[in-house]
Design a protein around this motif. Structure first.
Motif, mmCIF file in Angstrom:
data_model
loop_
_atom_site.group_PDB
_atom_site.id
_atom_site.type_symbol
_atom_site.label_atom_id
_atom_site.label_comp_id
_atom_site.label_asym_id
_atom_site.label_seq_id
_atom_site.Cartn_x
_atom_site.Cartn_y
_atom_site.Cartn_z
ATOM 1 N N CYS A 42 8.342 3.891 -9.329
ATOM 2 C CA CYS A 42 7.047 3.306 -9.706
ATOM 3 C C CYS A 42 6.313 2.776 -8.474
ATOM 4 C CB CYS A 42 7.241 2.183 -10.720
ATOM 5 S SG CYS A 42 7.811 2.729 -12.348
ATOM 6 N N TRP A 43 7.058 2.165 -7.562
ATOM 7 C CA TRP A 43 6.436 1.655 -6.345
ATOM 8 C C TRP A 43 5.922 2.800 -5.468
ATOM 9 C CZ3 TRP A 43 5.419 -3.128 -3.981
ATOM 10 C CH2 TRP A 43 5.681 -4.239 -4.791
ATOM 11 N N VAL A 44 6.647 3.894 -5.424
ATOM 12 C CA VAL A 44 6.169 5.051 -4.655
ATOM 13 C C VAL A 44 4.849 5.560 -5.241
ATOM 14 C CG1 VAL A 44 6.662 7.446 -4.044
ATOM 15 C CG2 VAL A 44 8.465 5.718 -3.854
ATOM 16 N N LEU A 45 4.792 5.687 -6.558
ATOM 17 C CA LEU A 45 3.558 6.137 -7.207
ATOM 18 C C LEU A 45 2.435 5.126 -7.011
ATOM 19 C CD1 LEU A 45 5.096 7.573 -10.493
ATOM 20 C CD2 LEU A 45 3.932 8.883 -8.693
ATOM 21 N N PHE A 46 2.787 3.846 -6.992
ATOM 22 C CA PHE A 46 1.812 2.791 -6.729
ATOM 23 C C PHE A 46 1.175 2.976 -5.354
ATOM 24 C CE2 PHE A 46 1.669 -1.724 -4.938
ATOM 25 C CZ PHE A 46 0.392 -1.998 -5.400
ATOM 26 N N VAL A 47 1.993 3.246 -4.356
ATOM 27 C CA VAL A 47 1.480 3.475 -2.997
ATOM 28 C C VAL A 47 0.585 4.712 -2.970
ATOM 29 C CG1 VAL A 47 2.127 4.073 -0.638
ATOM 30 C CG2 VAL A 47 3.406 2.307 -1.866
ATOM 31 N N LEU A 48 1.016 5.779 -3.623
ATOM 32 C CA LEU A 48 0.207 7.004 -3.660
ATOM 33 C C LEU A 48 -1.123 6.758 -4.366
ATOM 34 C CD1 LEU A 48 2.950 9.670 -4.488
ATOM 35 C CD2 LEU A 48 1.872 9.219 -2.265
ATOM 36 N N ALA A 49 -1.099 5.960 -5.424
ATOM 37 C CA ALA A 49 -2.338 5.646 -6.139
ATOM 38 C C ALA A 49 -3.291 4.853 -5.246
ATOM 39 C CB ALA A 49 -2.023 4.872 -7.414
ATOM 40 N N LEU A 50 -2.752 3.914 -4.465
ATOM 41 C CA LEU A 50 -3.596 3.147 -3.546
ATOM 42 C C LEU A 50 -4.217 4.044 -2.480
ATOM 43 C CD1 LEU A 50 -1.427 -0.063 -2.967
ATOM 44 C CD2 LEU A 50 -3.479 0.153 -4.380
ATOM 45 N N LEU A 51 -3.415 4.980 -1.965
ATOM 46 C CA LEU A 51 -3.943 5.902 -0.960
ATOM 47 C C LEU A 51 -5.047 6.778 -1.549
ATOM 48 C CD1 LEU A 51 -0.608 6.983 0.786
ATOM 49 C CD2 LEU A 51 -2.388 5.480 1.710
ATOM 50 N N ALA A 52 -4.840 7.226 -2.789
ATOM 51 C CA ALA A 52 -5.873 8.037 -3.437
ATOM 52 C C ALA A 52 -7.137 7.218 -3.701
ATOM 53 C CB ALA A 52 -5.331 8.627 -4.741
ATOM 54 N N LEU A 53 -6.950 5.941 -4.017
ATOM 55 C CA LEU A 53 -8.105 5.072 -4.296
ATOM 56 C C LEU A 53 -8.976 4.882 -3.057
ATOM 57 C CD1 LEU A 53 -9.428 3.258 -6.469
ATOM 58 C CD2 LEU A 53 -8.042 1.359 -5.589
ATOM 59 N N ARG A 54 -8.403 5.016 -1.879
ATOM 60 C CA ARG A 54 -9.166 4.872 -0.645
ATOM 61 C C ARG A 54 -10.298 5.890 -0.559
ATOM 62 N NH1 ARG A 54 -5.045 4.792 4.349
ATOM 63 N NH2 ARG A 54 -7.060 4.678 5.427
ATOM 64 N N ARG A 55 -10.108 7.044 -1.195
ATOM 65 C CA ARG A 55 -11.101 8.128 -1.090
ATOM 66 C C ARG A 55 -12.074 8.155 -2.264
ATOM 67 N NH1 ARG A 55 -10.757 8.708 4.115
ATOM 68 N NH2 ARG A 55 -8.634 9.169 4.846
ATOM 69 N N VAL A 56 -11.881 7.264 -3.209
ATOM 70 C CA VAL A 56 -12.792 7.236 -4.365
ATOM 71 C C VAL A 56 -14.131 6.646 -3.935
ATOM 72 C CG1 VAL A 56 -13.188 6.175 -6.632
ATOM 73 C CG2 VAL A 56 -10.926 7.076 -6.036
ATOM 74 N N PRO A 57 -15.243 7.244 -4.334
ATOM 75 C CA PRO A 57 -16.562 6.687 -3.995
ATOM 76 C C PRO A 57 -16.686 5.236 -4.465
ATOM 77 C CG PRO A 57 -16.799 8.889 -4.910
ATOM 78 C CD PRO A 57 -15.355 8.518 -5.069
ATOM 79 N N VAL A 58 -17.419 4.446 -3.698
ATOM 80 C CA VAL A 58 -17.504 3.003 -3.955
ATOM 81 C C VAL A 58 -17.934 2.707 -5.390
ATOM 82 C CG1 VAL A 58 -18.690 0.883 -3.296
ATOM 83 C CG2 VAL A 58 -17.957 2.488 -1.530
ATOM 84 N N GLY A 59 -18.880 3.471 -5.906
ATOM 85 C CA GLY A 59 -19.386 3.209 -7.250
ATOM 86 C C GLY A 59 -18.340 3.369 -8.340
ATOM 87 N N VAL A 61 -15.009 2.686 -7.904
ATOM 88 C CA VAL A 61 -13.795 1.916 -7.615
ATOM 89 C C VAL A 61 -13.516 0.865 -8.681
ATOM 90 C CG1 VAL A 61 -12.773 0.232 -6.040
ATOM 91 C CG2 VAL A 61 -13.811 2.313 -5.134
ATOM 92 N N VAL A 62 -14.500 0.030 -8.977
ATOM 93 C CA VAL A 62 -14.267 -1.070 -9.925
ATOM 94 C C VAL A 62 -13.940 -0.553 -11.323
ATOM 95 C CG1 VAL A 62 -15.319 -3.054 -11.075
ATOM 96 C CG2 VAL A 62 -15.592 -2.757 -8.606
ATOM 97 N N PRO A 63 -14.700 0.395 -11.888
ATOM 98 C CA PRO A 63 -14.314 0.906 -13.214
ATOM 99 C C PRO A 63 -12.902 1.484 -13.241
ATOM 100 C CG PRO A 63 -16.548 1.587 -12.678
ATOM 101 C CD PRO A 63 -15.982 0.989 -11.433
#
Length: 471
Positions: A42-59, A61-63
């Motif tokens: 779960c922690w590995v997937l958590f890290v991968l999700a955070l890395l993927a979130l870095r590339r999400v457009p700012v608009g 991110v919050v939703p």
């Protein structure tokens, strides 16, 4: 949907699926190694999700962060508490108070409260067969037991926590069991996410940082499934830091009141106070925060002092002794210090080091970012204390989400390793040394790299290097 958002959403769905399986896997007593493997996944997937979130457009991110927060929190509701029985004590304390009795006056096994017992908290017969059951003295031939741990001692929880237990009991339907406390934990954890997003956006900071809390596997496990009251302390501390950062006298005083409430919910949030005093130069400025905090804590205890016939500190002294905090030679406490120091020196050196960190934070800390100092003090306190309970780190995770220094999350994972794998390895200091030692190496390495990066770009005063959303 934007391809980058789709990728982040896909990894997030995988994290949620892994969390559901982990929560349903009842392996704490039978297969702790297997359970920790799933938790680590779960922690590995958590890290991968955070890395993927870095590339999400700012608009987006919050939703996405908020939707993920809801999905992750809900995973904690899919099973009864798996790795802790603390919430059963919460339920009992709430029930006792609803009967008009101080929770500090009687132990759960006290016959004077026998009329409040039911088959859920106090099973009988074959239901008493289990490693998470404690025997209860009874005259009948049928075995009696309880799900409440340490039934022979008084409660340890402070007054705001007890008021929360009472509120949950009063709001719960008759015959309810663990779900009301888990639901309360889920709602408070989402409240922490909301507070983080609000503070970050008001300061023009990167809202991606909120995902450090919102998507962290420790949150659904400890705050929701095990329903630990630490999540309430974390919420109040985060809100208090947000107010203190506003810098006006009124906001700082309100922040102090919230710190007092946090301490009266779980004593540990007192450790954020040095951070709240970052950069304070005058005693008067410090008093604006400290006095309301102390006043609220004292007043919170007052109703229970008037209602109780015994001590309102309950089992606190016994807990410190039982956990080995007063005996450095026992268990895995202070394990990193004991690697290089005689056992008798561990606690005094701990006090000196933490005092030095606190002084540094109060003298050199940024008053606009009090959570940075709070994270520094809290992180090093955990690293040197090497606690064996993973839910303590909920406060640390919330501070990471405010500040963005993700390397401190290693401390939270280390605590989980010590707690889950401790029974397998006999709670030896070697396990603590490996887990917390690796976490400290991560902190020191990333801190050094970040400092070098900052020195090479002296004009950069934005988001710390390595935070989500940065290159």
């Amino acid at each position: 949907m934007n391809p980058r958002t789709l990728l982040a959403s896909t990894v997030l769905v995988a994290l949620v699926a892994a969390l559901v399986h982990t929560q349903r896997y009842d392996g704490y007593f039978t297969d702790p190694v297997g359970l920790f493997r799933w938790y680590a996944a779960c922690w590995v997937l958590f890290v991968l999700a955070l890395l993927a979130l870095r590339r999400v457009p700012v608009g987006g991110v919050v939703p996405l962060a908020l939707a993920g927060a809801v999905a992750v929190a809900v995973t904690g509701l899919v099973a009864p508490p798996r790795t802790s029985t603390d919430s059963y004590r919460y339920a009992w304390d709430g029930r006792v108070q609803s009967a008009g009795i101080s929770p500090y006056d009687h132990t759960p096994e006290d016959p004077a409260l026998a009329r409040l017992r039911d088959d859920w908290l106090f099973p009988t017969g074959p239901s008493c067969n289990g490693p998470d059951r404690a025997p209860v003295p009874h005259n009948a031939a049928t075995p009696h037991c309880t799900r409440i741990n340490r039934p022979a001692v008084h409660t340890i929880y402070p007054p705001v926590a007890e008021a929360y237990f009472l509120a949950v009991d009063r709001l719960s339907p008759d015959g309810s069991r663990h779900k009301p406390l888990q639901t309360g934990g889920a709602l408070i954890s989402l409240g922490v996410t909301g507070a983080l997003v609000l503070i970050l956006r008001r300061r023009g900071d990167d809202p991606r940082k909120a995902a450090y809390w919102a998507w962290c596997p420790a949150v659904p496990v400890e705050a929701v499934n095990n329903a630990h009251i630490d999540v309430l302390g974390a919420f109040l501390a985060v809100a208090g830091l947000g107010l203190v950062a506003a810098r006006s006298v009124r906001c700082r005083a309100a922040g102090g009141l919230l710190f007092g409430a946090a301490v009266a919910a779980k004593l540990m949030p007192a450790i954020v106070l040095p951070g709240a005093l970052s950069g304070v130069r005058r005693v008067r400025d410090a008093a604006v925060v400290v006095l309301p905090a102390a006043l609220f804590t004292a007043l919170a205890y007052l109703p229970y002092l008037l209602l109780s016939h015994g001590s309102v500190f309950g089992f606190l002294g016994g807990y410190v002794e039982e956990e080995g905090y007063d005996d450095p030679a026992s268990g895995s406490r202070y394990s990193l210090l004991r690697l290089v120091l005689p056992d008798a020196w561990a606690f005094p050196v701990l006090l000196v080091v933490l005092a030095g960190v606190c002084v540094h934070v109060m003298r050199r800390g940024d008053p606009r970012r009090p959570w940075s100092g709070a994270l520094l003090v809290t992180g090093w306190a955990f690293a040197l204390l090497t606690p064996g309970y993973s839910w303590y780190a909920l406060l640390l995770i919330a501070l990471v989400a405010l500040d963005g220094r993700w390397e401190w999350l290693g401390i939270a994972l280390a605590g989980a390793a010590v707690y889950v794998l401790g029974p397998t390895f006999g709670y030896q200091s070697a396990l603590s040394n490996i887990a917390y030692g690796a976490a400290v190496v991560l902190v020191l390495t990333v801190t050094l790299l970040r400092r070098r990066t900052r020195l090479s770009t002296p004009g950069d005063r934005g988001i710390p290097a390595g935070a989500p959303g940065t290159p």
